[in-house]
Design a protein around this motif. Structure first.
Motif, PDB file in Angstrom:
ATOM      1  N   PRO A 159       0.820  -1.226   0.000  1.00 51.46           N
ATOM      2  CA  PRO A 159       0.000   0.000   0.000  1.00 51.46           C
ATOM      3  C   PRO A 159       0.847   1.267   0.000  1.00 51.46           C
ATOM      4  O   PRO A 159       0.517   2.238  -0.692  1.00 51.46           O
ATOM      5  CB  PRO A 159      -0.808  -0.140   1.293  1.00 51.46           C
ATOM      6  N   GLU A 160       1.954   1.255   0.735  1.00 56.31           N
ATOM      7  CA  GLU A 160       2.808   2.434   0.807  1.00 56.31           C
ATOM      8  C   GLU A 160       3.440   2.744  -0.549  1.00 56.31           C
ATOM      9  O   GLU A 160       3.495   3.904  -0.972  1.00 56.31           O
ATOM     10  CB  GLU A 160       3.917   2.221   1.851  1.00 56.31           C
ATOM     11  N   LYS A 161       3.903   1.691  -1.245  1.00 55.15           N
ATOM     12  CA  LYS A 161       4.528   1.893  -2.547  1.00 55.15           C
ATOM     13  C   LYS A 161       3.497   2.323  -3.584  1.00 55.15           C
ATOM     14  O   LYS A 161       3.768   3.209  -4.419  1.00 55.15           O
ATOM     15  CB  LYS A 161       5.219   0.601  -3.004  1.00 55.15           C
ATOM     16  N   ALA A 162       2.307   1.727  -3.537  1.00 53.75           N
ATOM     17  CA  ALA A 162       1.254   2.095  -4.490  1.00 53.75           C
ATOM     18  C   ALA A 162       0.889   3.568  -4.326  1.00 53.75           C
ATOM     19  O   ALA A 162       0.746   4.295  -5.318  1.00 53.75           O
ATOM     20  CB  ALA A 162       0.028   1.210  -4.277  1.00 53.75           C
ATOM     21  N   LYS A 163       0.763   4.027  -3.086  1.00 52.23           N
ATOM     22  CA  LYS A 163       0.426   5.431  -2.864  1.00 52.23           C
ATOM     23  C   LYS A 163       1.550   6.347  -3.329  1.00 52.23           C
ATOM     24  O   LYS A 163       1.309   7.429  -3.895  1.00 52.23           O
ATOM     25  CB  LYS A 163       0.125   5.680  -1.384  1.00 52.23           C
ATOM     26  N   GLU A 164       2.778   5.925  -3.083  1.00 53.35           N
ATOM     27  CA  GLU A 164       3.924   6.714  -3.547  1.00 53.35           C
ATOM     28  C   GLU A 164       3.887   6.887  -5.064  1.00 53.35           C
ATOM     29  O   GLU A 164       4.137   7.981  -5.590  1.00 53.35           O
ATOM     30  CB  GLU A 164       5.226   6.015  -3.129  1.00 53.35           C
ATOM     31  N   ILE A 165       3.551   5.817  -5.759  1.00 48.30           N
ATOM     32  CA  ILE A 165       3.443   5.880  -7.229  1.00 48.30           C
ATOM     33  C   ILE A 165       2.336   6.843  -7.636  1.00 48.30           C
ATOM     34  O   ILE A 165       2.519   7.715  -8.500  1.00 48.30           O
ATOM     35  CB  ILE A 165       3.171   4.473  -7.800  1.00 48.30           C
ATOM     36  N   ILE A 166       1.176   6.696  -7.017  1.00 41.35           N
ATOM     37  CA  ILE A 166       0.016   7.516  -7.370  1.00 41.35           C
ATOM     38  C   ILE A 166       0.290   8.995  -7.127  1.00 41.35           C
ATOM     39  O   ILE A 166      -0.088   9.856  -7.930  1.00 41.35           O
ATOM     40  CB  ILE A 166      -1.222   7.052  -6.570  1.00 41.35           C
ATOM     41  N   LEU A 218     -12.323  16.970 -18.344  1.00 41.73           N
ATOM     42  CA  LEU A 218     -11.356  16.801 -17.261  1.00 41.73           C
ATOM     43  C   LEU A 218     -12.072  17.070 -15.946  1.00 41.73           C
ATOM     44  O   LEU A 218     -13.062  17.812 -15.893  1.00 41.73           O
ATOM     45  CB  LEU A 218     -10.134  17.709 -17.422  1.00 41.73           C
ATOM     46  N   ASP A 219     -11.580  16.455 -14.876  1.00 39.03           N
ATOM     47  CA  ASP A 219     -12.141  16.642 -13.541  1.00 39.03           C
ATOM     48  C   ASP A 219     -11.321  17.704 -12.809  1.00 39.03           C
ATOM     49  O   ASP A 219     -10.099  17.624 -12.755  1.00 39.03           O
ATOM     50  CB  ASP A 219     -12.114  15.330 -12.758  1.00 39.03           C
ATOM     51  N   SER A 220     -12.014  18.685 -12.253  1.00 38.44           N
ATOM     52  CA  SER A 220     -11.322  19.785 -11.580  1.00 38.44           C
ATOM     53  C   SER A 220     -10.633  19.338 -10.304  1.00 38.44           C
ATOM     54  O   SER A 220      -9.610  19.894  -9.911  1.00 38.44           O
ATOM     55  CB  SER A 220     -12.317  20.899 -11.243  1.00 38.44           C
ATOM     56  N   TYR A 221     -11.208  18.346  -9.636  1.00 36.48           N
ATOM     57  CA  TYR A 221     -10.696  17.931  -8.333  1.00 36.48           C
ATOM     58  C   TYR A 221     -10.004  16.572  -8.408  1.00 36.48           C
ATOM     59  O   TYR A 221     -10.454  15.652  -9.100  1.00 36.48           O
ATOM     60  CB  TYR A 221     -11.833  17.805  -7.310  1.00 36.48           C
ATOM     61  N   GLY A 222      -8.936  16.441  -7.644  1.00 38.05           N
ATOM     62  CA  GLY A 222      -8.328  15.147  -7.380  1.00 38.05           C
ATOM     63  C   GLY A 222      -7.759  14.409  -8.577  1.00 38.05           C
ATOM     64  O   GLY A 222      -7.723  14.890  -9.704  1.00 38.05           O
ATOM     65  N   CYS A 223      -7.303  13.192  -8.290  1.00 39.36           N
ATOM     66  CA  CYS A 223      -6.909  12.234  -9.319  1.00 39.36           C
ATOM     67  C   CYS A 223      -7.877  11.057  -9.214  1.00 39.36           C
ATOM     68  O   CYS A 223      -8.692  10.991  -8.299  1.00 39.36           O
ATOM     69  CB  CYS A 223      -5.459  11.792  -9.152  1.00 39.36           C
ATOM     70  N   ASN A 224      -7.784  10.124 -10.141  1.00 42.51           N
ATOM     71  CA  ASN A 224      -8.829   9.111 -10.274  1.00 42.51           C
ATOM     72  C   ASN A 224      -8.238   7.705 -10.306  1.00 42.51           C
ATOM     73  O   ASN A 224      -7.260   7.457 -11.021  1.00 42.51           O
ATOM     74  CB  ASN A 224      -9.598   9.386 -11.576  1.00 42.51           C
ATOM     75  N   LEU A 225      -8.848   6.797  -9.555  1.00 40.22           N
ATOM     76  CA  LEU A 225      -8.534   5.374  -9.638  1.00 40.22           C
ATOM     77  C   LEU A 225      -9.778   4.655 -10.150  1.00 40.22           C
ATOM     78  O   LEU A 225     -10.862   4.810  -9.570  1.00 40.22           O
ATOM     79  CB  LEU A 225      -8.124   4.822  -8.271  1.00 40.22           C
ATOM     80  N   VAL A 226      -9.622   3.866 -11.199  1.00 40.91           N
ATOM     81  CA  VAL A 226     -10.766   3.199 -11.840  1.00 40.91           C
ATOM     82  C   VAL A 226     -10.521   1.701 -11.898  1.00 40.91           C
ATOM     83  O   VAL A 226      -9.564   1.239 -12.539  1.00 40.91           O
ATOM     84  CB  VAL A 226     -11.008   3.735 -13.260  1.00 40.91           C
ATOM     85  N   PHE A 227     -11.383   0.955 -11.254  1.00 39.97           N
ATOM     86  CA  PHE A 227     -11.301  -0.502 -11.210  1.00 39.97           C
ATOM     87  C   PHE A 227     -12.301  -1.078 -12.211  1.00 39.97           C
ATOM     88  O   PHE A 227     -13.500  -0.862 -12.083  1.00 39.97           O
ATOM     89  CB  PHE A 227     -11.609  -0.965  -9.774  1.00 39.97           C
ATOM     90  N   PRO A 271     -11.056  -6.365 -17.281  1.00 35.68           N
ATOM     91  CA  PRO A 271     -11.441  -6.741 -15.917  1.00 35.68           C
ATOM     92  C   PRO A 271     -10.235  -7.105 -15.054  1.00 35.68           C
ATOM     93  O   PRO A 271      -9.313  -7.788 -15.503  1.00 35.68           O
ATOM     94  CB  PRO A 271     -12.354  -7.950 -16.135  1.00 35.68           C
ATOM     95  N   GLY A 272     -10.250  -6.609 -13.828  1.00 33.63           N
ATOM     96  CA  GLY A 272      -9.162  -6.892 -12.899  1.00 33.63           C
ATOM     97  C   GLY A 272      -8.057  -5.869 -12.919  1.00 33.63           C
ATOM     98  O   GLY A 272      -7.134  -5.932 -12.102  1.00 33.63           O
ATOM     99  N   GLN A 273      -8.143  -4.903 -13.820  1.00 35.98           N
ATOM    100  CA  GLN A 273      -7.122  -3.869 -13.911  1.00 35.98           C
ATOM    101  C   GLN A 273      -7.633  -2.574 -13.280  1.00 35.98           C
ATOM    102  O   GLN A 273      -8.835  -2.321 -13.248  1.00 35.98           O
ATOM    103  CB  GLN A 273      -6.730  -3.627 -15.369  1.00 35.98           C
ATOM    104  N   VAL A 274      -6.703  -1.763 -12.795  1.00 42.75           N
ATOM    105  CA  VAL A 274      -7.034  -0.472 -12.192  1.00 42.75           C
ATOM    106  C   VAL A 274      -6.249   0.615 -12.913  1.00 42.75           C
ATOM    107  O   VAL A 274      -5.021   0.567 -12.984  1.00 42.75           O
ATOM    108  CB  VAL A 274      -6.701  -0.449 -10.686  1.00 42.75           C
ATOM    109  N   LEU A 275      -6.975   1.577 -13.458  1.00 38.79           N
ATOM    110  CA  LEU A 275      -6.350   2.681 -14.181  1.00 38.79           C
ATOM    111  C   LEU A 275      -6.166   3.869 -13.247  1.00 38.79           C
ATOM    112  O   LEU A 275      -7.084   4.257 -12.532  1.00 38.79           O
ATOM    113  CB  LEU A 275      -7.221   3.091 -15.372  1.00 38.79           C
ATOM    114  N   PHE A 276      -4.972   4.442 -13.276  1.00 43.62           N
ATOM    115  CA  PHE A 276      -4.709   5.686 -12.564  1.00 43.62           C
ATOM    116  C   PHE A 276      -4.766   6.833 -13.552  1.00 43.62           C
ATOM    117  O   PHE A 276      -4.047   6.842 -14.560  1.00 43.62           O
ATOM    118  CB  PHE A 276      -3.329   5.641 -11.890  1.00 43.62           C
ATOM    119  N   VAL A 277      -5.650   7.798 -13.287  1.00 43.18           N
ATOM    120  CA  VAL A 277      -5.775   8.992 -14.133  1.00 43.18           C
ATOM    121  C   VAL A 277      -5.274  10.177 -13.323  1.00 43.18           C
ATOM    122  O   VAL A 277      -5.895  10.565 -12.329  1.00 43.18           O
ATOM    123  CB  VAL A 277      -7.239   9.233 -14.562  1.00 43.18           C
ATOM    124  N   PRO A 278      -4.143  10.780 -13.719  1.00 47.40           N
ATOM    125  CA  PRO A 278      -3.599  11.904 -12.939  1.00 47.40           C
ATOM    126  C   PRO A 278      -4.511  13.131 -12.989  1.00 47.40           C
ATOM    127  O   PRO A 278      -5.420  13.229 -13.809  1.00 47.40           O
ATOM    128  CB  PRO A 278      -2.261  12.195 -13.635  1.00 47.40           C
TER     129      PRO A 278
END
Length: 477
Positions: free
Chosen positions: A24-31, A170-179, A239-246
């Motif tokens: 979890p720590e490494k994943a958050k660091e990446i994000i 585009l989304d004004s707030y935050g970044c996005n994680l999509v499962f 399916p099973g993948q999670v996309l990170f959208v900055p």
């Protein structure tokens, strides 16, 4: 591989397979450091929500009515905004029956030919959808990505048929994680620096969503020639993948399988505090001008996700609240001096800031951000468990069906240069076309500037950012 053969594997080998590639720590660091979209693999295999097919959700929701957005499958050069779609209330069972293309269907979908329409139950907050079954919140475990306590409670659900999509925005707030849970979705993404090439607009108005005037899958290059400069990134999420959208990455998302189910969560960021001021400015201006133009026709410009038009008094209160919240957050922090307010605390000259000077300031900030990004991304562990979404190339445009699909036709769209040619009304456009046909050098004697044209300039993201900074500066002097 079958379950039996997998069961016969040595215990050590089976255990290794079920170890997640990132803590979890490494994943958050990446994000928090990554400045480009990327796909996480092998991170959600043990989530209970991994089995949330549309059929399972239909049983889970027990006939609950859901709002579906109905759109046309035909592709046009004009984006299919939510204000132009139809809406129906239906159960997931009724959706599945309609989506199986059964003839002589009755019920809410009876007026929508399955061969011509798509259906989308989009943007459904778990907290409302499962208000009577809150235990299912625990089936989504965002803590695996370094966000303790974040579950389905802070998530939204998306269920669509083939062709269902969201307009490019585009989304004004935050970044996005999509499962991605069921089916595949194709994501078309564009970086924040391409914003001028995407022709941003706040009509239709929705808080936190900046729309593009362009249909990115079928662009009108004559109207929007600058779009060909945009760097398209395309990925097919399985399916099973999670996309990170900055943060502030533009995206157009389309369902490419008969049924798709996705779960997402927006992650709050430090920059959101100023973004809320920018959104408050936008809301005040859009509501004031559009209401003054036509008080009785809000449906033409207010996105269905916005419940109502708020009064000027309420919008003023909202703006003051956003500014106050900004300073409350930074009251005991020095971050404000080194980040958001660094530009604004410089002595202001009496003469007007020229556009050239403003561009230099923004360019310097962007260069600094780029330098930081290069250093940060150097340590990103790209590989089979973290796949970067790279810019598409023309050569890859014909290669479809791969797990991480890229396609790279240079698409452009519709509206002259960034703030060049102003829009005409349809009747004026027809007149201009006929005049140009007879004499291509003829210049119209009159140019009609609409309220929307003015708003495109006044609430352009670059403009509201400057206005927000000036407001912050004024309060901090």
């Amino acid at each position: 591989m079958s379950f039996c053969s997998n069961f016969m594997k040595p215990l050590v080998e089976r255990t290794a397979e079920h170890v997640k590639p990132f803590t979890p720590e490494k994943a958050k660091e990446i994000i928090m450091s990554l400045q480009q979209p990327a796909v996480f693999c092998n991170m959600v295999f043990d989530w209970p929500a991994r089995n949330w097919t549309a059929k399972h959700l239909a049983e889970l929701l027990c006939g609950k009515q859901i709002r579906f957005r109905m759109g046309m499958k035909s592709t046009d050069t004009v984006p299919q905004f939510e204000t132009t779609c139809s809406y129906i209330e239906a159960t997931l069972e009724e959706f599945l029956t309609w989506n199986s293309d059964q003839s002589s269907i009755s019920g809410p979908f009876r007026d929508y030919d399955h061969s011509q329409f798509w259906a989308y139950a989009d943007y459904k907050y778990f907290i409302h959808l499962f208000e009577e079954k809150t235990d299912v919140f625990q089936d989504v475990i965002w803590s695996d990505f370094g966000f303790p306590g974040r579950t389905g409670r802070e998530s939204t659900l998306w269920i669509g048929s083939l062709g269902a999509h969201t307009p490019c925005h585009l989304d004004s707030y935050g970044c996005n994680l999509v499962f991605q849970v069921q089916g595949r979705k194709r994501w078309h993404l564009f970086p924040p620096e391409d914003t001028p090439f995407l022709y941003p607009t706040r009509i239709p108005y929705e808080e936190s969503s900046v729309f593009s005037k362009i249909s990115v899958v079928n662009p009108d290059l004559k109207r929007f020639p600058q779009f060909q400069k945009a760097q398209r990134h395309v990925v097919t999420l399985s399916p099973g993948q999670v996309l990170f959208v900055p943060r502030h990455w533009w995206h157009y998302v389309e369902s490419i399988d008969p049924i798709t189910v996705s779960i997402n969560s927006w992650i709050e960021l430090e920059e959101d505090h100023q973004a809320r001021i920018e959104e408050a400015i936008t809301r005040m201006l859009v509501c004031a001008l559009k209401t003054a133009e036509d008080p009785d026709n809000t449906k033409a410009w207010l996105n269905p996700t916005e419940v109502e038009v708020t009064s000027h008094e309420i919008n003023c209160h909202y703006l003051n609240g956003a500014v106050s919240a900004f300073f409350d957050h930074y009251r005991t922090s020095k971050v404000v001096e080194t980040q958001t307010l660094r530009i604004n605390r410089e002595p202001m000259k009496k003469e007007k800031l020229s556009e050239h000077n403003q561009m230099q300031v923004e360019q310097t900030c962007n260069q600094n951000l780029t330098k930081r990004s290069v250093k940060q991304e150097a340590a990103i562990p790209f590989g089979p468990d973290l796949v970067a979404v790279i810019p598409s190339s023309e050569e890859a445009s014909s290669e479809r069906g791969s797990e991480f699909e890229s396609e790279g036709k240079d698409f452009v769209d519709r509206d002259g240069e960034h703030f060049g040619k102003l829009h005409y009304r349809k009747s004026q456009q027809k007149m201009d076309k006929s005049e140009n046909a007879s004499n291509s050098t003829t210049v119209p004697s009159e140019t009609f500037i609409s309220t929307d044209d003015l708003l495109d300039c006044l609430v352009n993201p670059q403009v509201t950012r400057i206005v927000a900074q000036l407001l912050i500066q004024g309060r901090s002097l």
